[in-house]
Design an enzyme around this catalytic site. Sequence first.
Site, PDB file in Angstrom:
ATOM      1  N   THR A 252       8.961 -49.088  16.730  1.00 15.43           N
ATOM      2  CA  THR A 252       7.629 -48.919  17.339  1.00 15.43           C
ATOM      3  C   THR A 252       7.429 -47.422  17.576  1.00 15.43           C
ATOM      4  O   THR A 252       8.123 -46.601  16.977  1.00 15.43           O
ATOM      5  CB  THR A 252       7.571 -49.655  18.699  1.00 15.43           C
ATOM      6  OG1 THR A 252       8.546 -49.042  19.565  1.00 15.43           O
ATOM      7  CG2 THR A 252       7.860 -51.139  18.578  1.00 15.43           C
ATOM      8  N   GLU A 253       6.542 -47.087  18.501  1.00 15.50           N
ATOM      9  CA  GLU A 253       6.384 -45.664  18.858  1.00 15.50           C
ATOM     10  C   GLU A 253       7.427 -45.230  19.890  1.00 15.50           C
ATOM     11  O   GLU A 253       7.402 -44.103  20.384  1.00 15.50           O
ATOM     12  CB  GLU A 253       4.959 -45.424  19.392  1.00 15.50           C
ATOM     13  CG  GLU A 253       3.921 -45.587  18.308  1.00 15.50           C
ATOM     14  CD  GLU A 253       2.487 -45.526  18.825  1.00 15.50           C
ATOM     15  OE1 GLU A 253       2.251 -45.008  19.929  1.00 15.50           O
ATOM     16  OE2 GLU A 253       1.601 -46.018  18.109  1.00 15.50           O
TER      17      GLU A 253
ATOM     18  N   ARG B  56      -4.662 -45.501  26.689  1.00 13.01           N
ATOM     19  CA  ARG B  56      -5.426 -44.928  25.578  1.00 13.01           C
ATOM     20  C   ARG B  56      -6.662 -45.785  25.297  1.00 13.01           C
ATOM     21  O   ARG B  56      -6.583 -46.817  24.642  1.00 13.01           O
ATOM     22  CB  ARG B  56      -4.509 -44.794  24.350  1.00 13.01           C
ATOM     23  CG  ARG B  56      -3.538 -43.623  24.499  1.00 13.01           C
ATOM     24  CD  ARG B  56      -2.494 -43.592  23.423  1.00 13.01           C
ATOM     25  NE  ARG B  56      -1.432 -44.572  23.607  1.00 13.01           N
ATOM     26  CZ  ARG B  56      -0.372 -44.702  22.821  1.00 13.01           C
ATOM     27  NH1 ARG B  56      -0.232 -43.914  21.785  1.00 13.01           N
ATOM     28  NH2 ARG B  56       0.546 -45.624  23.065  1.00 13.01           N
TER      29      ARG B  56
ATOM     30  N   VAL C  62       0.353 -47.225  34.996  1.00 11.13           N
ATOM     31  CA  VAL C  62       1.128 -48.090  35.904  1.00 11.13           C
ATOM     32  C   VAL C  62       1.877 -47.284  36.976  1.00 11.13           C
ATOM     33  O   VAL C  62       2.335 -47.843  37.963  1.00 11.13           O
ATOM     34  CB  VAL C  62       2.123 -49.016  35.157  1.00 11.13           C
ATOM     35  CG1 VAL C  62       1.408 -49.996  34.252  1.00 11.13           C
ATOM     36  CG2 VAL C  62       3.171 -48.228  34.391  1.00 11.13           C
TER      37      VAL C  62
ATOM     38  N   SER D 120      15.710 -54.950  27.933  1.00 19.05           N
ATOM     39  CA  SER D 120      16.274 -54.266  26.758  1.00 19.05           C
ATOM     40  C   SER D 120      17.754 -54.593  26.692  1.00 19.05           C
ATOM     41  O   SER D 120      18.368 -54.934  27.709  1.00 19.05           O
ATOM     42  CB  SER D 120      16.108 -52.754  26.918  1.00 19.05           C
ATOM     43  OG  SER D 120      16.838 -52.052  25.924  1.00 19.05           O
TER      44      SER D 120
ATOM     45  N   GLY E   3      17.029 -55.299  21.127  1.00 18.86           N
ATOM     46  CA  GLY E   3      17.753 -54.104  20.683  1.00 18.86           C
ATOM     47  C   GLY E   3      16.748 -53.187  20.012  1.00 18.86           C
ATOM     48  O   GLY E   3      15.619 -53.020  20.497  1.00 18.86           O
TER      49      GLY E   3
ATOM     50  N   GLY F 116       0.912 -52.277  28.396  1.00 18.43           N
ATOM     51  CA  GLY F 116       1.405 -51.597  27.194  1.00 18.43           C
ATOM     52  C   GLY F 116       0.892 -52.264  25.932  1.00 18.43           C
ATOM     53  O   GLY F 116       1.613 -52.388  24.934  1.00 18.43           O
TER      54      GLY F 116
ATOM     55  N   TYR G  31      17.603 -44.308  31.398  1.00 14.01           N
ATOM     56  CA  TYR G  31      16.852 -45.390  30.740  1.00 14.01           C
ATOM     57  C   TYR G  31      17.596 -46.711  30.943  1.00 14.01           C
ATOM     58  O   TYR G  31      16.990 -47.735  31.305  1.00 14.01           O
ATOM     59  CB  TYR G  31      16.656 -45.102  29.243  1.00 14.01           C
ATOM     60  CG  TYR G  31      15.925 -46.236  28.540  1.00 14.01           C
ATOM     61  CD1 TYR G  31      14.592 -46.522  28.846  1.00 14.01           C
ATOM     62  CD2 TYR G  31      16.574 -47.034  27.602  1.00 14.01           C
ATOM     63  CE1 TYR G  31      13.923 -47.576  28.228  1.00 14.01           C
ATOM     64  CE2 TYR G  31      15.915 -48.088  26.973  1.00 14.01           C
ATOM     65  CZ  TYR G  31      14.590 -48.357  27.291  1.00 14.01           C
ATOM     66  OH  TYR G  31      13.932 -49.413  26.687  1.00 14.01           O
TER      67      TYR G  31
HETATM   68  P1  NDP Z   1       5.614 -48.159  22.411  1.00  7.48           P
HETATM   69  O1  NDP Z   1       5.808 -46.728  22.744  1.00  7.48           O
HETATM   70  O2  NDP Z   1       5.158 -48.513  21.047  1.00  7.48           O
HETATM   71  O3  NDP Z   1       4.640 -48.826  23.479  1.00  7.48           O
HETATM   72  C1  NDP Z   1       4.718 -48.522  24.853  1.00  7.48           C
HETATM   73  C2  NDP Z   1       3.492 -49.051  25.563  1.00  7.48           C
HETATM   74  O4  NDP Z   1       3.628 -48.775  26.970  1.00  7.48           O
HETATM   75  C3  NDP Z   1       2.206 -48.399  25.093  1.00  7.48           C
HETATM   76  O5  NDP Z   1       1.222 -49.374  24.908  1.00  7.48           O
HETATM   77  C4  NDP Z   1       1.833 -47.475  26.231  1.00  7.48           C
HETATM   78  O6  NDP Z   1       0.414 -47.422  26.356  1.00  7.48           O
HETATM   79  C5  NDP Z   1       2.427 -48.201  27.452  1.00  7.48           C
HETATM   80  N1  NDP Z   1       2.712 -47.258  28.525  1.00  7.48           N
HETATM   81  C6  NDP Z   1       3.628 -46.249  28.510  1.00  7.48           C
HETATM   82  N2  NDP Z   1       3.556 -45.545  29.643  1.00  7.48           N
HETATM   83  C7  NDP Z   1       2.577 -46.111  30.397  1.00  7.48           C
HETATM   84  C8  NDP Z   1       2.012 -45.815  31.659  1.00  7.48           C
HETATM   85  N3  NDP Z   1       2.452 -44.796  32.413  1.00  7.48           N
HETATM   86  N4  NDP Z   1       1.008 -46.600  32.125  1.00  7.48           N
HETATM   87  C9  NDP Z   1       0.541 -47.623  31.386  1.00  7.48           C
HETATM   88  N5  NDP Z   1       1.033 -47.959  30.190  1.00  7.48           N
HETATM   89  C10 NDP Z   1       2.030 -47.201  29.691  1.00  7.48           C
HETATM   90  O7  NDP Z   1       7.026 -48.845  22.721  1.00  7.48           O
HETATM   91  P2  NDP Z   1       7.551 -50.364  22.592  1.00  7.48           P
HETATM   92  O8  NDP Z   1       6.498 -51.291  22.169  1.00  7.48           O
HETATM   93  O9  NDP Z   1       8.798 -50.311  21.819  1.00  7.48           O
HETATM   94  O10 NDP Z   1       7.956 -50.617  24.109  1.00  7.48           O
HETATM   95  C11 NDP Z   1       7.479 -51.706  24.882  1.00  7.48           C
HETATM   96  C12 NDP Z   1       8.572 -52.151  25.841  1.00  7.48           C
HETATM   97  O11 NDP Z   1       9.699 -52.607  25.095  1.00  7.48           O
HETATM   98  C13 NDP Z   1       9.098 -51.038  26.758  1.00  7.48           C
HETATM   99  O12 NDP Z   1       9.299 -51.563  28.040  1.00  7.48           O
HETATM  100  C14 NDP Z   1      10.433 -50.658  26.113  1.00  7.48           C
HETATM  101  O13 NDP Z   1      11.319 -50.122  27.054  1.00  7.48           O
HETATM  102  C15 NDP Z   1      10.879 -52.017  25.603  1.00  7.48           C
HETATM  103  N6  NDP Z   1      11.889 -51.997  24.564  1.00  7.48           N
HETATM  104  C16 NDP Z   1      11.677 -51.317  23.389  1.00  7.48           C
HETATM  105  C17 NDP Z   1      12.663 -51.317  22.424  1.00  7.48           C
HETATM  106  C18 NDP Z   1      12.531 -50.541  21.150  1.00  7.48           C
HETATM  107  O14 NDP Z   1      13.575 -50.302  20.495  1.00  7.48           O
HETATM  108  N7  NDP Z   1      11.345 -50.167  20.714  1.00  7.48           N
HETATM  109  C19 NDP Z   1      13.898 -52.093  22.612  1.00  7.48           C
HETATM  110  C20 NDP Z   1      14.010 -52.748  23.875  1.00  7.48           C
HETATM  111  C21 NDP Z   1      13.021 -52.713  24.798  1.00  7.48           C
HETATM  112  P3  NDP Z   1      -0.457 -46.100  26.664  1.00  7.48           P
HETATM  113  O15 NDP Z   1       0.302 -44.921  26.123  1.00  7.48           O
HETATM  114  O16 NDP Z   1      -1.776 -46.358  26.000  1.00  7.48           O
HETATM  115  O17 NDP Z   1      -0.557 -46.108  28.151  1.00  7.48           O
HETATM  116  C1  8X3 Z   2      15.361 -49.759  23.477  1.00  9.64           C
HETATM  117  C2  8X3 Z   2      16.600 -49.958  22.701  1.00  9.64           C
HETATM  118  O1  8X3 Z   2      18.916 -49.018  22.206  1.00  9.64           O
HETATM  119  O2  8X3 Z   2      17.079 -47.451  22.291  1.00  9.64           O
HETATM  120  O3  8X3 Z   2      15.431 -50.314  24.726  1.00  9.64           O
HETATM  121  O4  8X3 Z   2      17.919 -48.422  24.296  1.00  9.64           O
HETATM  122  S1  8X3 Z   2      17.666 -48.637  22.888  1.00  9.64           S
END
Ligand code: NDP
Ligand code: 8X3
Length: 250
Positions: free
Chosen positions: A186-187, A35, A59, A138, A182, A9, A151
């Site tokens: 991000t995206e 991507r 993945v 998370s 928390g 990711g 989730y």
């Molecule tokens: P983003 O959406 O910004 O990034 C997600 C990343 O995961 C991208 O680089 C995407 O790459 C990759 N990804 C998604 N699906 C796949 C796939 N099928 N195969 C390979 N790669 C994949 O989100 P975040 O940076 O916020 O999320 C990163 C992690 O942090 C996640 O595990 C999320 O659950 C966790 N998290 C996020 C929080 C938040 O509030 N943002 C809070 C707590 C945890 P690509 O599309 O190029 O494959």
């Molecule tokens: C991402 C944070 O609160 O949207 O894991 O589940 S929340």
Amino acid sequence: MDKIALITGATSGIGRATAHVFAKHGINLILCGRRQQRLDSIEKALSRETDVHTLNFDVRDREATLNAIASLPEDFKTIDILINNAGNAHGLDPIHSGSLDDWDAMMDINVKGLLYVSKAVIPGMTERQSGHIINIGSSAGKEVYPKGNVYCASKHAVLAITEGMRIDLNPYGIKVSAINPGLVETEFSEVRFKGNDIADDVYKGYKALQAEDIAEIIHFAVTRPAHVNLADVLVFPTAQANSTTVKKDL
Ligand code: NDP
Ligand code: 8X3
């Protein structure tokens, strides 16, 4: 010798920010995502600071994951640090109206994808009796919030897997950590709400965590002395007390 980190990711959010911080500190990088254009532009930017190799695979695809990691060139084969970060929420619906496709995506990416990547990387670590695995969980892995059902289940699974890894890999001296954020801007919400405008509201009225905040914590974790393992970190923005309590000025 410089360390090598594999980050899943790495094309967005927390993974991309971690790649930047690691590059700044001279950690060599294997950057993964689907991507290709983003992988190329991040590689171009970070190659000025460190050695970078990119891998494009989904993945969810077991064979593609195992083959991609097996295809690493000799210089990148010795993975010291694994950041299992790829993942997302898909949808925010009550359990009685949630979409099966969303449920499949979350379990297949957040849980099974993490396992496939780990399966490909761990044997090298056990053989060398060293390594550090950081699983991005998370706050949703520690509590359940309305409509978070699947989730939250996927992230509870990430925490259970993390604890299981820590026990099973203990004889090999491998560190295993969970970093549990928390709300991070991000995206993530764009993906969860499938591009719907609601995503813009998630981070309004307060200062959410930024991807760089988590990247710095991850870097802190991987730079502790050999005898120190940050086993489990929960990090909220100051405005957030738990999944359902966020102080917003709207
Ligand atoms: P983003 O959406 O910004 O990034 C997600 C990343 O995961 C991208 O680089 C995407 O790459 C990759 N990804 C998604 N699906 C796949 C796939 N099928 N195969 C390979 N790669 C994949 O989100 P975040 O940076 O916020 O999320 C990163 C992690 O942090 C996640 O595990 C999320 O659950 C966790 N998290 C996020 C929080 C938040 O509030 N943002 C809070 C707590 C945890 P690509 O599309 O190029 O494959
Ligand atoms: C991402 C944070 O609160 O949207 O894991 O589940 S929340």
